[in-house]
Design an enzyme around this catalytic site. Structure first.
Site, mmCIF file in Angstrom:
data_model
loop_
_atom_site.group_PDB
_atom_site.id
_atom_site.type_symbol
_atom_site.label_atom_id
_atom_site.label_comp_id
_atom_site.label_asym_id
_atom_site.label_seq_id
_atom_site.Cartn_x
_atom_site.Cartn_y
_atom_site.Cartn_z
ATOM 1 N N ARG A 237 42.976 42.677 35.395
ATOM 2 C CA ARG A 237 42.561 43.997 34.930
ATOM 3 C C ARG A 237 41.080 44.179 35.241
ATOM 4 O O ARG A 237 40.282 43.263 35.141
ATOM 5 C CB ARG A 237 42.799 44.155 33.419
ATOM 6 C CG ARG A 237 44.257 44.356 33.039
ATOM 7 C CD ARG A 237 44.758 45.730 33.492
ATOM 8 N NE ARG A 237 46.142 45.990 33.093
ATOM 9 C CZ ARG A 237 47.195 45.776 33.864
ATOM 10 N NH1 ARG A 237 47.025 45.249 35.069
ATOM 11 N NH2 ARG A 237 48.408 46.074 33.442
ATOM 12 N N GLU A 266 39.201 52.384 37.974
ATOM 13 C CA GLU A 266 40.072 52.605 39.124
ATOM 14 C C GLU A 266 40.952 53.848 39.021
ATOM 15 O O GLU A 266 41.468 54.325 40.033
ATOM 16 C CB GLU A 266 40.964 51.387 39.344
ATOM 17 C CG GLU A 266 42.021 51.176 38.280
ATOM 18 C CD GLU A 266 42.862 49.919 38.533
ATOM 19 O OE1 GLU A 266 44.085 50.043 38.530
ATOM 20 O OE2 GLU A 266 42.287 48.839 38.726
ATOM 21 N N HIS A 298 44.946 47.799 43.762
ATOM 22 C CA HIS A 298 45.893 47.312 42.757
ATOM 23 C C HIS A 298 47.280 47.146 43.378
ATOM 24 O O HIS A 298 48.283 47.637 42.845
ATOM 25 C CB HIS A 298 45.942 48.278 41.575
ATOM 26 C CG HIS A 298 46.320 47.617 40.279
ATOM 27 N ND1 HIS A 298 45.814 48.001 39.070
ATOM 28 C CD2 HIS A 298 47.157 46.582 40.009
ATOM 29 C CE1 HIS A 298 46.321 47.252 38.112
ATOM 30 N NE2 HIS A 298 47.145 46.381 38.663
#
Length: 336
Positions: A237, A266, A298
């Protein structure tokens, strides 16, 4: 009437994988491209369940509105749930379920890909040869064999990663609030303190959940304890790392390289095509300017197998809730 599920933050690959798997379930699926937030939560009217991903917002206001609209189930198609106000969910009678493991192999393998790409300067080498530059200057790496990897968090992903790195002949230091000593004995790894892990690791990889205790785990103070030239990898994360501290460490050469599949801000960028615009996030733009940093969107989870597993587990969670069966993947405030 068919049981109805509203999906938020969806992409074409989400629709394809869920529509394919839903042939076995027969739910009515409604897909919305926008991330769930207070401005579009009205779209949850008339649905039985809501399905969200990592960049959707399920804060107290959103959950109260969903509950008022009659939604009883919030299904996350991901492992993390830091974007959900669990207390608000409990207070408003909304059950929360998740997908705890969709493909730990995908994330572990991607973590190794980042390590190798940074160490052997593969992106830079590829760009050069495309331009006809076959010089090796600036591409020097190191043998991973015999080096020490510090693994923070030793869940399923980390354990697979450790097996891979052991195959390279690396030494493994690990830190976890709940150590698995049987795994450590069987795989000849050492659980240690964070300070010792920082001090002794050539590569540090983050695999712990984001909690109040782990937020900004990597900061100015922790970076100061690390080896000069350390490589930092984050496929967990974004807020595990204080980005400005990371940038300072890169500037003063304390950090030799960084591989980031996540970023603390993000949600405005990741999974979207912003190639026709100027990046107005100065911190992200600064990160992207370093030639010893790899930032990806991601995507560590993003394999065919993982998408199929996400769809299967999510729809199974929803079916179990609908049929009032035990929810093996329920997230409760008490175990968060």
């Amino acid at each position: 009437m068919a049981y109805t599920i509203a999906f938020f933050g969806t992409k074409p690959y989400d629709e394809a994988s869920f529509n394919e798997k839903n042939k076995e379930f027969g739910f009515e699926l409604r897909f919305f491209k926008g991330h769930l937030n207070r401005h579009n939560v009205l779209l949850t009217q008339g649905v039985d369940a809501v399905c969200i991903f990592v960049n959707d917002t399920a804060d107290a206001e959103v959950i109260r509105t969903m509950a008022a609209n009659g939604v009883k189930l919030l299904a996350l198609r991901c492992a993390g749930y830091n974007n959900v106000d669990l207390k608000a969910a409990a207070d408003n009678g909304v059950t929360v379920v998740r997908v705890p493991a969709y493909s730990p192999y995908a994330v572990a393998e991607y973590t190794v890909a980042l390590m190798l790409s940074l160490n052997r300067k593969i992106p830079r080498a590829s760009w050069r040869t495309r331009d006809g530059n076959f010089s090796l200057h600036g591409l020097l790496g190191f043998d991973m064999h015999g080096k020490t990897a510090g693994i923070i968090g030793t869940g399923k992903i980390a354990k697979i990663l450790i097996h891979i790195l052991k195959g390279f002949g690396m030494n493994i230091l690990a830190y976890d609030l709940y150590p698995d000593y049987n795994f450590a004995r069987e795989n000849q790894i050492v659980y240690t303190t964070l300070d010792e892990l920082y001090h002794s690791s050539d590569i540090i990889s983050l695999h712990c959940p984001l909690t109040e205790q782990t937020k900004y785990l990597i900061n100015d103070y922790s970076i100061s304890k690390m080896k000069d030239g350390v490589m930092i990898i984050n496929t967990g994360r974004g807020q595990l790392i204080h980005t400005n501290a990371l940038i300072e460490g890169l500037k003063n050469k304390k950090i030799g390289s960084a591989g980031l599949d996540v970023y603390e801000e993000e949600s405005e960028y990741f999974y979207e095509d912003k190639s026709d615009r100027i990046i107005d996030d100065d911190v992200l733009a600064r990160l992207l300017s370093f030639n010893n940093v790899i930032v990806t969107s991601h995507q560590a989870f993003f394999t065919r197998e993982a998408l199929a597993n996400i769809a299967a587990t999510t729809l199974e969670n929803i079916r179990d809730f609908k049929n009032q069966k035990p929810l093996v993947n329920e997230v409760k405030l008490s175990n968060a």
